[in-house]
Design an enzyme around this catalytic site. Structure first.
Site, PDB file in Angstrom:
ATOM      1  CG  ASN A   1     125.841 -29.073  69.243  1.00  0.00           C
ATOM      2  OD1 ASN A   1     127.033 -29.026  69.542  1.00  0.00           O
ATOM      3  ND2 ASN A   1     125.020 -29.965  69.775  1.00  0.00           N
TER       4      ASN A   1
ATOM      5  CG  ASN B   1     122.607 -30.120  66.596  1.00  0.00           C
ATOM      6  OD1 ASN B   1     122.355 -29.123  67.269  1.00  0.00           O
ATOM      7  ND2 ASN B   1     122.610 -31.328  67.099  1.00  0.00           N
TER       8      ASN B   1
ATOM      9  CE1 TYR C   1     114.307 -31.229  63.583  1.00  0.00           C
ATOM     10  CE2 TYR C   1     115.002 -32.080  61.438  1.00  0.00           C
ATOM     11  CZ  TYR C   1     114.041 -31.972  62.446  1.00  0.00           C
ATOM     12  OH  TYR C   1     112.828 -32.593  62.295  1.00  0.00           O
TER      13      TYR C   1
ATOM     14  CE1 TYR D   1     112.193 -30.633  68.577  1.00  0.00           C
ATOM     15  CE2 TYR D   1     111.563 -30.852  66.276  1.00  0.00           C
ATOM     16  CZ  TYR D   1     112.093 -31.397  67.425  1.00  0.00           C
ATOM     17  OH  TYR D   1     112.507 -32.710  67.447  1.00  0.00           O
TER      18      TYR D   1
ATOM     19  CG  HIS E   1     117.194 -25.394  70.983  1.00  0.00           C
ATOM     20  ND1 HIS E   1     118.271 -24.709  71.530  1.00  0.00           N
ATOM     21  CD2 HIS E   1     117.741 -26.463  70.330  1.00  0.00           C
ATOM     22  CE1 HIS E   1     119.397 -25.339  71.224  1.00  0.00           C
ATOM     23  NE2 HIS E   1     119.108 -26.390  70.498  1.00  0.00           N
TER      24      HIS E   1
ATOM     25  CG  ASP F   1     118.894 -21.584  72.464  1.00  0.00           C
ATOM     26  OD1 ASP F   1     119.266 -21.546  71.275  1.00  0.00           O
ATOM     27  OD2 ASP F   1     119.071 -22.577  73.183  1.00  0.00           O
TER      28      ASP F   1
END
Length: 206
Positions: A129, A83, A81, A29, A34, A108
């Protein structure tokens, strides 16, 4: 209530700021849209000459000052993560005694065109989120945000897929400048306050 109690106990830091870059962990990632918040915090760490190291609150942390005798910056990237960003951010704020109005979140923003920046304090989460979870964990939405524009996906591409893709080759040269500007914006929030920083950075998109 929590921050009022901390102030009464004399445990709230008056010169420290928590600056959090949002993203997801792991090499899969790290170059995605993100994770642009974490990329910008990396720029800040480089400027401070500081390295991220594991912290017991569940984040990687780097510390330093913008200038000798200046405000202390606690830079953070969660090990979890996007969220579930709230728990680590809240834990760090409590550990360092930093109130919500001295927490700056770099993230972002789909609703801004790529290469645009907007700064704000409080407000809604706009479907993000990570912001939703932070507001819940801090029991307030009144933290500062550096909103880093990544634009909307082309055609009918699902936004959830779009944010987890790397930047296009044509965007990468501008991305380096955007990250420097996002780091500048975070510094301006600390040194000059929200209004002055907004006047400087709003409308800077090419």
């Amino acid at each position: 209530m929590f921050w009022r109690k901390r102030r009464e106990e004399g445990r709230v830091s008056e010169d420290s700021w928590l600056i959090v870059g949002l993203g997801n962990p792991g090499a899969k990632y790290e170059a995605t849209r993100h994770n642009v918040g974490q990329m910008a915090v990396d720029v800040l760490a480089d400027r401070l000459g500081s390295r991220f190291s594991p912290h017991k609150t569940g984040s990687r942390v780097a510390e330093g000052r913008l200038r000798p005798g200046g405000p202390k910056l606690v830079l953070a990237k969660s090990n979890g993560y996007m969220n579930t960003s709230g728990g680590p951010v809240s834990a760090l704020a409590k550990y360092f005694g930093i109130p919500a109005d001295r927490v700056i979140v770099l993230h972002d923003e789909l609703d801004l065109p790529f290469d645009a920046l907007k700064l704000k304090q409080g407000g809604g989460h706009g479907g993000h989120n990570g912001l939703r979870d932070i507001a819940k964990a801090l029991s307030t939405p009144d933290f500062l945000r550096v909103r880093i524009g990544i634009g909307r996906p082309p055609g009918r591409q699902d936004p959830a897929d779009f944010v987890l893709r790397p930047f296009a080759s044509g965007e990468r040269e501008s991305l380096a400048v955007l990250l420097e500007d996002a780091a500048d914006a975070a510094e301006a929030l600390v040194e000059d306050g929200l209004l002055a920083a907004q006047q400087r950075f709003h409308g800077r998109a090419k």
